[in-house]
Design a protein around this motif. Structure first.
Motif, PDB file in Angstrom:
ATOM      1  N   LEU A  20       0.812  -1.094  -0.021  1.00 30.10           N
ATOM      2  CA  LEU A  20       0.000   0.001   0.132  1.00 30.10           C
ATOM      3  C   LEU A  20       1.063   1.159   0.156  1.00 30.10           C
ATOM      4  O   LEU A  20       1.546   1.546   0.886  1.00 30.10           O
ATOM      5  N   PRO A  21       1.027   1.990  -1.186  1.00 27.54           N
ATOM      6  CA  PRO A  21       1.950   3.225  -1.012  1.00 27.54           C
ATOM      7  C   PRO A  21       1.171   4.441  -0.366  1.00 27.54           C
ATOM      8  O   PRO A  21       0.100   4.523  -0.583  1.00 27.54           O
ATOM      9  N   TYR A  22       2.016   4.866   0.423  1.00 28.77           N
ATOM     10  CA  TYR A  22       1.540   5.992   1.262  1.00 28.77           C
ATOM     11  C   TYR A  22       1.865   7.385   0.720  1.00 28.77           C
ATOM     12  O   TYR A  22       2.714   8.164   1.194  1.00 28.77           O
ATOM     13  N   PHE A  23       1.155   7.472  -0.393  1.00 28.79           N
ATOM     14  CA  PHE A  23       1.472   8.852  -1.316  1.00 28.79           C
ATOM     15  C   PHE A  23      -0.046   9.168  -1.750  1.00 28.79           C
ATOM     16  O   PHE A  23      -0.920   8.552  -1.839  1.00 28.79           O
ATOM     17  N   LEU A  24       0.010  10.727  -1.759  1.00 28.77           N
ATOM     18  CA  LEU A  24      -1.328  11.286  -2.177  1.00 28.77           C
ATOM     19  C   LEU A  24      -1.674  11.066  -3.829  1.00 28.77           C
ATOM     20  O   LEU A  24      -2.751  10.506  -3.984  1.00 28.77           O
ATOM     21  N   PHE A  25      -0.539  11.090  -4.672  1.00 28.64           N
ATOM     22  CA  PHE A  25      -0.918  11.122  -6.117  1.00 28.64           C
ATOM     23  C   PHE A  25       0.198  10.311  -6.730  1.00 28.64           C
ATOM     24  O   PHE A  25       1.258   9.820  -6.050  1.00 28.64           O
ATOM     25  N   THR A  26      -0.044   9.807  -7.954  1.00 30.36           N
ATOM     26  CA  THR A  26       0.838   8.973  -8.710  1.00 30.36           C
ATOM     27  C   THR A  26       2.286   9.853  -8.878  1.00 30.36           C
ATOM     28  O   THR A  26       2.205  11.091  -8.510  1.00 30.36           O
ATOM     29  N   GLY A  27       3.281   9.383  -9.266  1.00 32.37           N
ATOM     30  CA  GLY A  27       4.574   9.936  -9.528  1.00 32.37           C
ATOM     31  C   GLY A  27       5.739   8.930  -9.660  1.00 32.37           C
ATOM     32  O   GLY A  27       5.403   7.575  -9.559  1.00 32.37           O
ATOM     33  N   ILE A  28       7.003   9.503  -9.706  1.00 28.75           N
ATOM     34  CA  ILE A  28       7.776   8.611  -9.912  1.00 28.75           C
ATOM     35  C   ILE A  28       8.010   7.561  -8.676  1.00 28.75           C
ATOM     36  O   ILE A  28       8.466   6.190  -8.958  1.00 28.75           O
ATOM     37  N   LEU A  29       7.999   7.990  -7.375  1.00 29.46           N
ATOM     38  CA  LEU A  29       8.271   7.215  -6.331  1.00 29.46           C
ATOM     39  C   LEU A  29       7.312   5.956  -6.137  1.00 29.46           C
ATOM     40  O   LEU A  29       7.336   4.853  -6.103  1.00 29.46           O
ATOM     41  N   PRO A  30       5.931   6.248  -6.331  1.00 28.81           N
ATOM     42  CA  PRO A  30       4.905   5.265  -6.257  1.00 28.81           C
ATOM     43  C   PRO A  30       4.922   4.180  -7.395  1.00 28.81           C
ATOM     44  O   PRO A  30       4.676   3.025  -7.142  1.00 28.81           O
ATOM     45  N   ASP A  31       5.438   4.852  -8.555  1.00 31.13           N
ATOM     46  CA  ASP A  31       5.748   3.838  -9.616  1.00 31.13           C
ATOM     47  C   ASP A  31       6.952   3.056  -9.463  1.00 31.13           C
ATOM     48  O   ASP A  31       6.800   1.406  -9.707  1.00 31.13           O
ATOM     49  N   ARG A  32       7.765   3.315  -8.692  1.00 24.70           N
ATOM     50  CA  ARG A  32       9.060   2.618  -8.196  1.00 24.70           C
ATOM     51  C   ARG A  32       8.610   1.544  -6.953  1.00 24.70           C
ATOM     52  O   ARG A  32       8.998   0.341  -7.526  1.00 24.70           O
ATOM     53  N   VAL A  33       7.516   2.099  -6.113  1.00 24.31           N
ATOM     54  CA  VAL A  33       7.074   0.873  -5.335  1.00 24.31           C
ATOM     55  C   VAL A  33       6.548  -0.112  -6.009  1.00 24.31           C
ATOM     56  O   VAL A  33       6.622  -1.373  -5.746  1.00 24.31           O
ATOM     57  N   ARG A  34       5.408   0.127  -6.984  1.00 28.80           N
ATOM     58  CA  ARG A  34       5.027  -0.792  -7.874  1.00 28.80           C
ATOM     59  C   ARG A  34       5.943  -1.741  -8.414  1.00 28.80           C
ATOM     60  O   ARG A  34       5.695  -2.917  -8.631  1.00 28.80           O
ATOM     61  N   ALA A  87      -1.737  -1.876  -4.233  1.00 29.54           N
ATOM     62  CA  ALA A  87      -2.829  -0.959  -4.040  1.00 29.54           C
ATOM     63  C   ALA A  87      -2.247   0.328  -4.797  1.00 29.54           C
ATOM     64  O   ALA A  87      -1.403   0.521  -4.997  1.00 29.54           O
ATOM     65  N   ASP A  88      -3.325   1.052  -4.901  1.00 26.97           N
ATOM     66  CA  ASP A  88      -3.389   2.646  -5.557  1.00 26.97           C
ATOM     67  C   ASP A  88      -3.037   3.482  -4.367  1.00 26.97           C
ATOM     68  O   ASP A  88      -3.138   3.241  -3.507  1.00 26.97           O
ATOM     69  N   VAL A  89      -2.607   4.603  -4.909  1.00 28.94           N
ATOM     70  CA  VAL A  89      -2.270   5.834  -4.157  1.00 28.94           C
ATOM     71  C   VAL A  89      -3.640   6.178  -3.683  1.00 28.94           C
ATOM     72  O   VAL A  89      -4.743   6.062  -4.011  1.00 28.94           O
ATOM     73  N   ILE A  90      -3.607   7.295  -2.637  1.00 30.94           N
ATOM     74  CA  ILE A  90      -4.699   7.859  -1.906  1.00 30.94           C
ATOM     75  C   ILE A  90      -5.678   8.601  -3.023  1.00 30.94           C
ATOM     76  O   ILE A  90      -6.660   8.252  -3.177  1.00 30.94           O
ATOM     77  N   GLY A  91      -5.041   9.432  -3.865  1.00 27.88           N
ATOM     78  CA  GLY A  91      -5.786  10.034  -4.970  1.00 27.88           C
ATOM     79  C   GLY A  91      -6.457  11.360  -4.363  1.00 27.88           C
ATOM     80  O   GLY A  91      -6.846  11.699  -3.249  1.00 27.88           O
ATOM     81  N   PRO A  92      -7.195  11.993  -5.016  1.00 34.66           N
ATOM     82  CA  PRO A  92      -7.945  13.063  -4.915  1.00 34.66           C
ATOM     83  C   PRO A  92      -9.584  12.901  -4.405  1.00 34.66           C
ATOM     84  O   PRO A  92     -10.340  13.232  -5.011  1.00 34.66           O
ATOM     85  N   GLU A  93      -9.344  12.251  -3.340  1.00 37.64           N
ATOM     86  CA  GLU A  93     -10.806  11.831  -2.761  1.00 37.64           C
ATOM     87  C   GLU A  93     -11.615  12.882  -2.103  1.00 37.64           C
ATOM     88  O   GLU A  93     -10.815  13.889  -1.421  1.00 37.64           O
TER      89      GLU A  93
END
Length: 318
Positions: A211-225, A243-249
């Motif tokens: 589970l990435p603890y990030f707000l939005f997509t980016g270089i680092l969440p892509d690296r996690v995946r 799992a996906d990032v938190i996103g603009p919920e």
């Protein structure tokens, strides 16, 4: 005559990922549409346009003299503690007559934990849960007792910021029925993602959700995946999901406004007991009382003022 409320300035970190930067800009636009009574602007401290200075200039051009700045960040690391407050102090010199208050970072917060839980359920649902039960109770993906979660934060050289990720992991585990929630980081701090997955396996995990603890997509969440997929390929005996990032919920939009209202009222409640700039933590003694200066960022306009005696976010939090 009624005094207008302070404007809202959103401060982001910045990313080289175009989609991640656009997600931030769209989030700022959404906030503006949801709150037409407020001038809303947002900018980055590095890597992405618009720079924070342009966002302040935009507000000033709209007649704003007072604003509350909210860091769109999950933990209080060096950017939130030092870079943003120092950059705001620089903008105050550029625009004499403006005043501002500075809010606290976003997490951990119950509403964000709820979004994280939703992201986990989405990942488990994508795994084709054999129960097929997505309508009963609070556990739509069936039994969670064999699911181990690896919460992956950005990682920081600030031990206080890394500790906040561990706190979020513990709060996510409490009362939700997962086998466990472990913690890892994608940069600057240990354990890294493969080491975190190794730990999950050694603890007996059979089903793992990263589970990435990030707000939005980016270089680092892509690296996690990507690292997760590589590790999973080497361990075919285990079920590993991303799992996906938190996103603009909606919860995130509401939380930013909560932080805005706190800043306006002066109700900041920031925990400074383990701040590396205040407390001599082992290995970080040289940071105590260190002056905070804005970094020079390539998206800025080239003006670089020295603020060697501006001591970070705590100058505003107290």
């Amino acid at each position: 005559m009624t005094t207008p409320p302070p404007a809202l300035l959103i401060a982001g970190h910045g990313t080289r990922d175009d989609a991640g930067a656009e997600a931030f800009r769209d989030f700022v636009r959404q906030l503006g549409r949801r709150h037409p009574e407020l001038p809303v602007a947002g900018g980055f401290i590095e890597l992405s346009p618009p720079p924070l200075g342009d966002a302040v200039a935009e507000l000033v051009e709209r007649g704003v003299r007072r604003f509350a700045a909210v860091p769109l960040m999950l933990v209080s690391a060096g950017h939130a503690k030092g870079d943003i407050p120092a950059a705001l102090a620089r903008e105050k010199e550029r625009h004499p007559g403006i005043s501002y208050t500075y809010g606290r970072p976003l997490g951990p917060h119950p509403s964000l934990l709820n979004v994280l839980e939703r992201r986990l359920e989405e990942a488990l649902g994508a795994a084709g849960d054999p129960s097929g039960d997505r309508s009963s109770g609070d556990h739509p993906s069936g039994d969670r007792s064999d699911v181990t979660v690896l919460l992956v934060g950005r990682g920081s050289t600030d031990p206080d910021a890394n500790a906040e990720v561990f706190k979020a992991a513990r709060l996510l585990w409490e009362g939700r029925g997962y086998a466990g929630v472990e913690t890892a980081f994608v940069s600057l701090a240990a354990p890294d993602v493969p080491s975190g997955l190794d730990r999950c396996a050694k603890l007996g995990a059979r089903r793992i959700v990263v589970l990435p603890y990030f707000l939005f997509t980016g270089i680092l969440p892509d690296r996690v995946r990507r690292q997760t997929e590589q590790w999973a390929a080497a361990h075919p005996e285990l079920e590993v999901r991303s799992a996906d990032v938190i996103g603009p919920e909606p919860e995130l939009l509401d939380l930013v406004m909560e932080r805005y209202r706190e800043a306006v009222k002066g109700d900041l409640r920031m925990n400074c007991d383990s701040c590396v700039y205040r407390i001599a933590l082992p290995g970080f003694e040289d940071k105590v009382g260190a002056p905070q200066q804005p970094h020079f960022h390539p998206d800025d306009d080239g003006h670089h003022h020295h603020h060697g005696h501006h001591h970070g976010g705590h100058a505003h939090a107290h």
